[in-house]
Design a protein around this motif. Structure first.
Motif, mmCIF file in Angstrom:
data_model
loop_
_atom_site.group_PDB
_atom_site.id
_atom_site.type_symbol
_atom_site.label_atom_id
_atom_site.label_comp_id
_atom_site.label_asym_id
_atom_site.label_seq_id
_atom_site.Cartn_x
_atom_site.Cartn_y
_atom_site.Cartn_z
ATOM 1 N N HIS A 114 -9.304 27.853 0.582
ATOM 2 C CA HIS A 114 -9.965 27.602 0.464
ATOM 3 C C HIS A 114 -9.891 26.007 -0.254
ATOM 4 C CE1 HIS A 114 -12.864 30.727 1.564
ATOM 5 N NE2 HIS A 114 -12.360 31.387 0.864
ATOM 6 N N ILE A 115 -8.501 25.530 0.006
ATOM 7 C CA ILE A 115 -8.664 24.724 -0.625
ATOM 8 C C ILE A 115 -7.417 23.607 0.486
ATOM 9 C CG2 ILE A 115 -7.726 25.093 -3.310
ATOM 10 C CD1 ILE A 115 -4.989 25.466 -1.955
ATOM 11 N N ALA A 116 -7.494 23.294 1.117
ATOM 12 C CA ALA A 116 -7.342 22.519 2.959
ATOM 13 C C ALA A 116 -8.359 20.915 2.614
ATOM 14 C CB ALA A 116 -7.758 23.261 3.794
ATOM 15 N N HIS A 117 -8.759 21.254 1.925
ATOM 16 C CA HIS A 117 -10.180 20.175 1.766
ATOM 17 C C HIS A 117 -10.313 19.307 1.312
ATOM 18 C CE1 HIS A 117 -12.172 23.334 0.423
ATOM 19 N NE2 HIS A 117 -12.592 23.054 -0.102
ATOM 20 N N LYS A 118 -9.308 19.410 -0.352
ATOM 21 C CA LYS A 118 -8.741 19.552 -1.422
ATOM 22 C C LYS A 118 -7.859 18.921 -1.153
ATOM 23 C CE LYS A 118 -8.961 22.098 -4.938
ATOM 24 N NZ LYS A 118 -9.518 22.643 -6.913
ATOM 25 N N THR A 119 -6.826 19.591 -0.713
ATOM 26 C CA THR A 119 -5.227 18.921 -0.206
ATOM 27 C C THR A 119 -5.557 17.120 0.160
ATOM 28 O OG1 THR A 119 -3.989 20.997 0.032
ATOM 29 C CG2 THR A 119 -2.918 19.321 0.847
ATOM 30 N N VAL A 120 -6.332 17.841 1.250
ATOM 31 C CA VAL A 120 -6.280 16.400 1.943
ATOM 32 C C VAL A 120 -6.746 15.281 1.580
ATOM 33 C CG1 VAL A 120 -7.838 15.558 4.211
ATOM 34 C CG2 VAL A 120 -6.650 17.720 4.504
ATOM 35 N N PHE A 121 -7.657 15.258 0.530
ATOM 36 C CA PHE A 121 -8.141 14.354 0.003
ATOM 37 C C PHE A 121 -7.481 13.720 -1.142
ATOM 38 C CE2 PHE A 121 -13.024 15.292 1.433
ATOM 39 C CZ PHE A 121 -13.090 14.735 1.008
ATOM 40 N N SER A 122 -7.054 15.058 -1.750
ATOM 41 C CA SER A 122 -5.815 14.943 -2.807
ATOM 42 C C SER A 122 -4.478 13.503 -2.054
ATOM 43 C CB SER A 122 -5.346 15.642 -3.079
ATOM 44 O OG SER A 122 -6.365 16.252 -4.091
ATOM 45 N N VAL A 123 -4.618 14.262 -0.726
ATOM 46 C CA VAL A 123 -3.398 13.167 -0.004
ATOM 47 C C VAL A 123 -3.569 11.512 0.167
ATOM 48 C CG1 VAL A 123 -1.752 12.867 2.312
ATOM 49 C CG2 VAL A 123 -2.079 14.872 1.003
ATOM 50 N N LEU A 124 -4.764 12.004 0.923
ATOM 51 C CA LEU A 124 -5.548 10.123 1.008
ATOM 52 C C LEU A 124 -5.777 9.715 -0.346
ATOM 53 C CD1 LEU A 124 -7.891 11.037 3.339
ATOM 54 C CD2 LEU A 124 -5.661 10.043 3.998
ATOM 55 N N SER A 125 -5.548 9.996 -1.430
ATOM 56 C CA SER A 125 -5.571 9.293 -2.142
ATOM 57 C C SER A 125 -4.321 8.994 -3.066
ATOM 58 C CB SER A 125 -5.863 10.170 -3.664
ATOM 59 O OG SER A 125 -6.790 9.749 -4.870
ATOM 60 N N TRP A 126 -3.485 10.018 -2.376
ATOM 61 C CA TRP A 126 -1.566 9.241 -3.263
ATOM 62 C C TRP A 126 -1.735 8.356 -2.159
ATOM 63 C CZ3 TRP A 126 2.511 10.428 -0.118
ATOM 64 C CH2 TRP A 126 3.546 9.824 -0.991
ATOM 65 N N LEU A 127 -1.911 8.202 -0.797
ATOM 66 C CA LEU A 127 -1.125 7.319 -0.469
ATOM 67 C C LEU A 127 -1.937 6.043 -0.815
ATOM 68 C CD1 LEU A 127 -1.433 8.898 3.170
ATOM 69 C CD2 LEU A 127 0.584 8.069 2.084
ATOM 70 N N LEU A 128 -3.217 6.166 -1.260
ATOM 71 C CA LEU A 128 -4.135 4.564 -1.457
ATOM 72 C C LEU A 128 -3.466 4.550 -2.917
ATOM 73 C CD1 LEU A 128 -5.746 3.379 -0.377
ATOM 74 C CD2 LEU A 128 -8.280 4.119 -1.157
ATOM 75 N N PHE A 129 -3.135 4.715 -3.523
ATOM 76 C CA PHE A 129 -2.780 4.810 -4.728
ATOM 77 C C PHE A 129 -1.112 4.462 -4.531
ATOM 78 C CE2 PHE A 129 -6.163 7.766 -7.566
ATOM 79 C CZ PHE A 129 -6.522 6.026 -7.884
#
Length: 263
Positions: A205-220
């Motif tokens: 149950h962490i696929a959505h967490k991973t997606v948001f984390s990667v998007l944040s990582w890309l933006l930073f």
């Protein structure tokens, strides 16, 4: 546990009142006094939180424990940055944040499946994730203060509270990118270890967490590149920082809220 809660609360409230009084009365904030009280509060906070997370059945990272731990890490990194940066006045936000997070963690209860037989790699991933989240939380708060300073300078207000009470705009921007860089590195390592040690994203149950984390990582990452290559700074940099952190927060806290309290 009640004693630890009282000690930590007293220390956090004392620092908040002291820094608030000093800023209001234009007095010098004594760093040694503030940091000593905060260290006392952090020790009591840690003593209070430890048995809630480290249980007989495994590690308990429910929503409320995570909020309390996040506020503790937030304060820890604030103390570290304040040792070499003139940001002691930002304790007016750091101390109340720690107090709020600790209180929510102390009184809040949520169902949670304790983590058992956790590998060293997964433990490292969890710790680094918390550390990255807290440093980037500080960056988001720093970005808010930076926006307030820019707004006062742009509108040429007579009573410039944020400009007068906080460090110079140049120092604030330098600290912002220090925080973003440290947080970005921690998040990069945490994500890398997570991809290695997490076997099934969907089942856990962490696929959505991973997606948001990667998007944040890309933006930073884009923000750091923009600052390095094009001198990106000011209000635009502050806004991107806030947006990137919101993505991270949605994945980090939002998913736990939905899984533990909604579903």
């Amino acid at each position: 546990m009640l004693l630890a809660f009282v000690i930590a609360s007293t220390a956090y409230i004392a620092v908040s009142l002291y820094i608030g009084w000093a800023l209001t009365m234009n007095r010098v904030i004594h760093k040694s006094v503030s940091l000593s009280l905060l260290l006392l509060g952090m020790l009591a906070h840690a003593a209070l939180l430890y048995p809630y997370i480290v249980t007989l059945y495994g590690l308990n990272f429910n929503l409320f424990n995570v909020l309390s731990l996040t506020s503790l890490f937030f304060l820890f990194f604030y103390v570290l940055f304040s040792l070499y940066r003139p940001i002691i006045s930002l304790g007016i936000l750091a101390a109340p944040t720690a107090l709020l997070g600790m209180t929510v963690g102390y009184i809040g209860r949520a169902p949670y499946q304790p983590l058992t037989d956790v590998s060293l790699g997964l433990e490292t991933h969890i710790i680094l994730s918390f550390a990255a989240y807290c440093v980037l939380l500080m960056a988001a708060v720093q970005a808010l203060f930076l926006r307030l300073q820019i707004r006062e300078l742009k509108h040429k207000t007579i009573h410039r509270f944020w400009v007068n009470k906080l460090p110079s705009l140049q120092s604030m921007e330098g600290l912002l990118f220090d925080m973003i860089l440290v947080g970005f590195i921690l998040l990069s390592v945490a994500l890398g270890i997570g991809f290695i040690y997490v076997e099934d994203l969907m089942a856990q149950h962490i696929a959505h967490k991973t997606v948001f984390s990667v998007l944040s990582w890309l933006l930073f990452g884009l923000l750091l590149i923009g600052n390095w290559r094009a001198g990106l700074r000011g209000k635009r940099a502050a806004n991107i920082t806030i947006y990137a952190f919101i993505l991270l927060a949605v994945g980090f806290i939002g998913s736990k809220f939905v899984l533990e309290l909604v579903l």
